[in-house]
Design a protein around this motif. Structure first.
Motif, mmCIF file in Angstrom:
data_model
loop_
_atom_site.group_PDB
_atom_site.id
_atom_site.type_symbol
_atom_site.label_atom_id
_atom_site.label_comp_id
_atom_site.label_asym_id
_atom_site.label_seq_id
_atom_site.Cartn_x
_atom_site.Cartn_y
_atom_site.Cartn_z
ATOM 1 N N LYS A 54 0.835 -1.204 0.000
ATOM 2 C CA LYS A 54 0.000 0.000 0.000
ATOM 3 C C LYS A 54 0.870 1.255 0.000
ATOM 4 C CE LYS A 54 -3.482 2.634 2.509
ATOM 5 N NZ LYS A 54 -2.921 3.852 1.998
ATOM 6 N N GLU A 55 1.880 1.278 0.851
ATOM 7 C CA GLU A 55 2.776 2.435 0.905
ATOM 8 C C GLU A 55 3.502 2.629 -0.423
ATOM 9 O OE1 GLU A 55 6.479 4.120 3.606
ATOM 10 O OE2 GLU A 55 5.483 2.269 4.180
ATOM 11 N N PHE A 56 3.932 1.541 -1.043
ATOM 12 C CA PHE A 56 4.607 1.615 -2.339
ATOM 13 C C PHE A 56 3.685 2.205 -3.404
ATOM 14 C CE2 PHE A 56 5.675 -0.323 -6.449
ATOM 15 C CZ PHE A 56 6.984 0.123 -6.590
ATOM 16 N N VAL A 57 2.446 1.721 -3.460
ATOM 17 C CA VAL A 57 1.473 2.232 -4.430
ATOM 18 C C VAL A 57 1.218 3.721 -4.187
ATOM 19 C CG1 VAL A 57 -0.935 2.095 -5.189
ATOM 20 C CG2 VAL A 57 0.410 0.003 -4.873
ATOM 21 N N ASP A 58 1.070 4.117 -2.930
ATOM 22 C CA ASP A 58 0.856 5.527 -2.604
ATOM 23 C C ASP A 58 2.022 6.384 -3.089
ATOM 24 O OD1 ASP A 58 -1.580 4.987 -1.431
ATOM 25 O OD2 ASP A 58 -0.819 5.048 0.625
ATOM 26 N N GLY A 65 1.940 12.052 -9.912
ATOM 27 C CA GLY A 65 0.986 13.154 -9.916
ATOM 28 C C GLY A 65 -0.448 12.689 -10.022
ATOM 29 N N GLU A 66 -0.681 11.411 -9.950
ATOM 30 C CA GLU A 66 -2.019 10.852 -10.116
ATOM 31 C C GLU A 66 -2.756 10.630 -8.807
ATOM 32 O OE1 GLU A 66 -3.624 10.319 -13.030
ATOM 33 O OE2 GLU A 66 -1.906 11.262 -13.978
ATOM 34 N N ASN A 69 -5.824 12.631 -8.463
ATOM 35 C CA ASN A 69 -6.738 12.562 -9.597
ATOM 36 C C ASN A 69 -7.493 11.251 -9.705
ATOM 37 O OD1 ASN A 69 -5.833 15.093 -10.340
ATOM 38 N ND2 ASN A 69 -4.243 14.276 -11.661
ATOM 39 N N GLN A 70 -7.118 10.259 -8.919
ATOM 40 C CA GLN A 70 -7.759 8.953 -9.018
ATOM 41 C C GLN A 70 -8.417 8.568 -7.700
ATOM 42 O OE1 GLN A 70 -5.007 6.006 -10.251
ATOM 43 N NE2 GLN A 70 -4.791 6.820 -12.304
ATOM 44 N N ARG A 71 -9.472 7.775 -7.808
ATOM 45 C CA ARG A 71 -10.117 7.230 -6.623
ATOM 46 C C ARG A 71 -9.160 6.227 -5.998
ATOM 47 N NH1 ARG A 71 -13.429 2.596 -5.663
ATOM 48 N NH2 ARG A 71 -13.029 1.975 -7.792
ATOM 49 N N GLN A 72 -8.936 6.379 -4.734
ATOM 50 C CA GLN A 72 -8.015 5.498 -4.031
ATOM 51 C C GLN A 72 -8.785 4.423 -3.281
ATOM 52 O OE1 GLN A 72 -4.527 5.752 -4.035
ATOM 53 N NE2 GLN A 72 -5.195 6.929 -5.766
#
Length: 82
Positions: A54-58, A65-66, A69-72
């Motif tokens: 999860k931390e890596f994806v964040d 920069g996304e 802009n994206q639903r998390q």
């Protein structure tokens, strides 16, 4: 196994692996050997403990920069099947 094709001879493969009892996520570049007609892994890649996904994806979303802009979706370690 999930993959992202970069071009005809290169792809990024994301897969779950286990080594000496330790589970991890492997993100690795593969190349296509035309003479063998097979995909082979390269040394280019990283391994991530499931608890850090999860931390890596964040971090990746923030750097790209996304993130805003994206639903998390909250990814929890227990959501990653092993």
């Amino acid at each position: 196994m999930n993959e992202l094709r970069k071009n005809d001879t290169t792809k990024i493969v994301v897969q779950k692996k286990e080594y000496k009892g330790h589970k991890y996520i492997d993100i690795r570049t593969y190349f296509f050997d035309k003479s063998a007609q097979k995909w082979f892994p390269t040394k280019k890649g990283i391994t991530i403990a499931p608890r850090l996904v999860k931390e890596f994806v964040d971090i990746v979303l923030a750097v790209s920069g996304e993130k805003d802009n994206q639903r998390q979706e909250n990814v929890k370690e227990e959501d990653i099947p092993f």
